[in-house]
Design an enzyme around this catalytic site. Structure first.
Site, PDB file in Angstrom:
ATOM      1  CG  ASP A 226       3.654  -0.461   3.652  1.00 18.62           C
ATOM      2  OD1 ASP A 226       4.623  -0.665   2.900  1.00 18.62           O
ATOM      3  OD2 ASP A 226       3.031  -1.381   4.232  1.00 18.62           O
TER       4      ASP A 226
ATOM      5  CE  LYS B 225       1.058  -2.085   1.513  1.00 19.10           C
ATOM      6  NZ  LYS B 225       0.572  -3.397   1.952  1.00 19.10           N
TER       7      LYS B 225
ATOM      8  CG  ASP C 145       1.429   0.762   7.460  1.00 17.71           C
ATOM      9  OD1 ASP C 145       0.711   0.128   8.255  1.00 17.71           O
ATOM     10  OD2 ASP C 145       2.374   0.258   6.821  1.00 17.71           O
TER      11      ASP C 145
ATOM     12  CE  LYS D 176       3.521  -0.926   9.609  1.00 13.54           C
ATOM     13  NZ  LYS D 176       2.853  -2.015   8.871  1.00 13.54           N
TER      14      LYS D 176
ATOM     15  CG  ASP E   6       3.624  -4.888   1.582  1.00 13.15           C
ATOM     16  OD1 ASP E   6       3.702  -3.847   2.275  1.00 13.15           O
ATOM     17  OD2 ASP E   6       2.579  -5.261   1.012  1.00 13.15           O
TER      18      ASP E   6
ATOM     19  CD  GLU F 167       5.769  -2.067   6.132  1.00 11.51           C
ATOM     20  OE1 GLU F 167       5.549  -3.035   5.389  1.00 11.51           O
ATOM     21  OE2 GLU F 167       4.865  -1.420   6.687  1.00 11.51           O
TER      22      GLU F 167
ATOM     23  NE  ARG G 171       5.746  -9.253   9.343  1.00  3.33           N
ATOM     24  CZ  ARG G 171       4.964 -10.193   8.824  1.00  3.33           C
ATOM     25  NH1 ARG G 171       5.370 -11.459   8.791  1.00  3.33           N
ATOM     26  NH2 ARG G 171       3.776  -9.885   8.353  1.00  3.33           N
TER      27      ARG G 171
HETATM   28  N1  BES Z   1       0.669  -2.089   6.352  1.00  2.00           N
HETATM   29  C1  BES Z   1       0.434  -3.393   5.875  1.00  2.00           C
HETATM   30  C2  BES Z   1      -0.762  -4.077   6.542  1.00  2.00           C
HETATM   31  C3  BES Z   1      -2.125  -3.461   6.282  1.00  2.00           C
HETATM   32  C4  BES Z   1      -2.914  -3.956   5.268  1.00  2.00           C
HETATM   33  C5  BES Z   1      -2.597  -2.458   7.077  1.00  2.00           C
HETATM   34  C6  BES Z   1      -4.158  -3.413   5.038  1.00  2.00           C
HETATM   35  C7  BES Z   1      -3.852  -1.908   6.850  1.00  2.00           C
HETATM   36  C8  BES Z   1      -4.643  -2.386   5.834  1.00  2.00           C
HETATM   37  C9  BES Z   1       1.654  -4.274   6.119  1.00  2.00           C
HETATM   38  O1  BES Z   1       2.874  -3.627   6.109  1.00  2.00           O
HETATM   39  C10 BES Z   1       1.672  -5.295   5.045  1.00  2.00           C
HETATM   40  O2  BES Z   1       1.784  -4.919   3.916  1.00  2.00           O
HETATM   41  N2  BES Z   1       1.540  -6.568   5.408  1.00  2.00           N
HETATM   42  C11 BES Z   1       1.529  -7.626   4.468  1.00  2.00           C
HETATM   43  C12 BES Z   1       2.435  -8.697   4.999  1.00  2.00           C
HETATM   44  C13 BES Z   1       2.728  -9.803   4.036  1.00  2.00           C
HETATM   45  C14 BES Z   1       3.556  -9.300   2.877  1.00  2.00           C
HETATM   46  C15 BES Z   1       3.474 -10.885   4.776  1.00  2.00           C
HETATM   47  C16 BES Z   1       0.106  -8.143   4.352  1.00  2.00           C
HETATM   48  O3  BES Z   1      -0.601  -8.204   5.361  1.00  2.00           O
HETATM   49  O4  BES Z   1      -0.309  -8.444   3.241  1.00  2.00           O
HETATM   50 ZN    ZN Z   2       2.836  -1.596   6.644  1.00  2.00          ZN
HETATM   51 ZN    ZN Z   3       3.763  -3.440   4.200  1.00  2.00          ZN
END
Ligand code: BES
Ligand code: ZN
Ligand code: ZN
Length: 492
Positions: free
Chosen positions: A261, A268, A279, A256, A338, A340, A342
């Site tokens: 992000d 966020k 990210d 990824k 968010d 994104e 996947r």
């Molecule tokens: N990049 C984030 C995941 C992340 C969170 C990485 C904290 C490192 C530290 C990812 O893109 C994300 O925002 N995931 C969300 C998914 C949710 C909206 C289904 C998450 O984990 O909150």
């Molecule tokens: Zn992310």
């Molecule tokens: Zn995200």
């Protein structure tokens, strides 16, 4: 810096003596007390060999000796971290010639020596590259620096020295990329890094920019980049060994590469958003591993694919509820912009299986906050239906100390991704089992590849370290994947 093995009689301005806290400690302390004309009971009170303990001793000449405690256990990662911390903290005081006396440490296998060297060499890491009052590189790390490893029987095969230098050099570049602010590393910067590396180390790098992404139908990747002024890219790094061992698998790695992000329209909270420059931790692991594989001349083909993009907020951004296509043709309802990672990995994985048919397929991603809730900052989540692959990756993880813990991929979690309007949705909408449902989403785009593993490295790629007060890059994944690839080469 020049690294060499030397006999114990070699003299250096600073000598580091690593010592384990085991049943030999009393005997070793006694010997050292004699050597330095110190009272044994004083020395054994003051030096207990706890991990990271440093005791400076002076004499008999102008030499400075640092007794370094290694603690009780002696895993690769413990040696690496203890030496890295010592050299980082002593940076200003380092003399240009330093020796590490391995004669007392019974455990000096190539693995241990490699870990110690990587620790010392990565201590040069500096997250403060954007400061205007930067201090000069200590002479030890410069061209005139000398590092001597003192050992009784000098090994005839010294490739472990150059191997460690390669691992450390590539890792440091990845730490710099991870720590780089978002405005210094748009997706094309990752692509340019790969192009330059491929030219330097003789592997093929191809980059698909916007026009080709559109022509080839990478709609999922494009949809995430909609809100960004920075063009997206799909980076393909293909290392083929000069003399491939025919029985070895082709390994496909997908990482990824979200260079920042914001969350997109599902934005966020701002408190920790600045950390989302990290990210692209999966991309760093994948690009770093391909470079190291090429530099070490590993005997199997390793293909790395990195979908790279920003996830930004704009009038053109993808909106919650939008339906987007993908390289494999499946439609995705974007419930949360968010989620994104996947979505872009859907195209990365799809592109990999359609164009390279790898025997083993591994993706790495800073994918979910949920995996941090589950495993904290001590292990990455491992998802695979293939028990053999799980064992091999876990073995490499235990050996390198870049830990993995397996989580389930049961189909019971699949229902959470059913969409009424598209083939699937990118988020269940429920605040539970987030790392697992993310993995189930990815699985759809592997078309049931028999040897696929997903590593959720959100907690491991960027963390608290000795390098600063804020979270910073760890380089997680390179030693793990190289360890796995080396195992494959040995087992065949
Ligand atoms: N990049 C984030 C995941 C992340 C969170 C990485 C904290 C490192 C530290 C990812 O893109 C994300 O925002 N995931 C969300 C998914 C949710 C909206 C289904 C998450 O984990 O909150
Ligand atoms: Zn992310
Ligand atoms: Zn995200």
């Amino acid at each position: 810096m020049k690294i060499s093995f030397q006999h114990p009689s070699f003299t250096a301005d600073t000598v580091i003596v690593p010592i384990l806290k085991n049943d030999q400690l009393a005997r070793i302390t006694e010997e050292l007390a004699v050597r330095f004309s110190l009272p044994t009971d004083r020395l054994s009170t003051d030096f207990v060999a706890d991990a990271g303990q440093v005791l400076p001793l002076y004499g008999p000449t102008s030499q400075r000796t640092l007794l370094l405690g290694l603690g009780e256990k002696g895993g690769q990662i413990d040696y690496l971290k203890t030496f890295r911390k010592l050299f980082f903290e002593q940076k200003a005081k380092l003399t240009s010639s330093v020796a590490v006396d391995l004669t007392i440490l019974a455990d000096h296998t190539p693995d241990t020596i490699e870990a110690i060297l990587i620790g010392i060499l990565t201590a040069q890491n500096d997250p403060g590259l954007y400061k205007t009052d930067r201090t000069e590189t200590p002479a030890f790390f410069g061209p005139d620096g000398q590092l001597a490893l003192l050992i009784n029987d000098i090994p005839t095969d010294q490739t472990m020295l150059t191997n460690a230098e390669i691992m450390a050099d590539t890792t440091r570049q990845m730490l710099d990329l991870m720590n780089a602010p978002g405005n210094y590393k748009p997706p094309v910067a990752l692509a340019n890094w790969a192009i330059q590396s491929g030219q330097q180390y003789g592997y093929a790098v191809r980059v698909l920019y916007r026009a080709e992404l559109e022509a080839e139908g990478l709609h999922a990747l494009l949809s995430v980049s909609n809100g960004s002024d920075q063009p997206p890219a799909l980076i393909i790094a293909d290392y083929r060994p000069a003399n491939p061992a025919t029985e070895l698998p082709t390994v496909g790695l997908v990482g990824k590469g979200v260079t920042f992000d914001t969350g997109g329209i599902s934005i966020k909270p701002s408190a920790s958003m600045h950390y989302m420059k990290s990210d692209m931790g999966g991309a760093a692991a994948v690009l770093g591993t391909v470079e190291v594989a090429a530099r070490l001349g590993l005997p199997m083909r390793v293909v790395g694919i990195v979908p790279a993009t920003e996830n930004m907020v704009d009038g053109r951004s993808t909106k919650p509820g939008d339906v987007v296509g993908s390289y494999l043709g499946k439609t995705i309802e974007v419930i949360d912009t968010d989620a994104e990672g996947r979505v872009i990995l859907a195209d990365g994985l799809g592109y990999m299986i359609r164009n390279f048919t790898p025997d083993v397929l591994i993706d790495l991603a800073t994918l979910t906050g949920s995996v941090i809730g589950t495993l904290g900052y001590e292990a990455a989540g491992l998802f695979t239906q293939n028990d053999d692959l799980a064992t091999q990756l876990t073995t490499a993880a235990n050996r390198t100390g870049e830990r993995l813990w397996r989580l389930p991929l049961w189909d019971a979690y699949k229902d959470d991704l059913k969409s009424d309007v598209a083939d699937l949705k990118n988020y269940s909408g429920k605040p539970m089992a987030g790392a697992i449902t993310a993995a189930k989403f990815l699985e759809v785009f592997t078309e049931n590849h028999p040897a696929w593993a997903h590593l959720d490295i959100a907690g491991m790629a960027f963390a608290d370290t000795e390098f600063g007060h804020q979270k910073n890059a760890t380089g997680y994944g390179i030693r793990l994947l190289i360890g796995y690839l080396r195992q494959l080469a040995i087992l065949s």
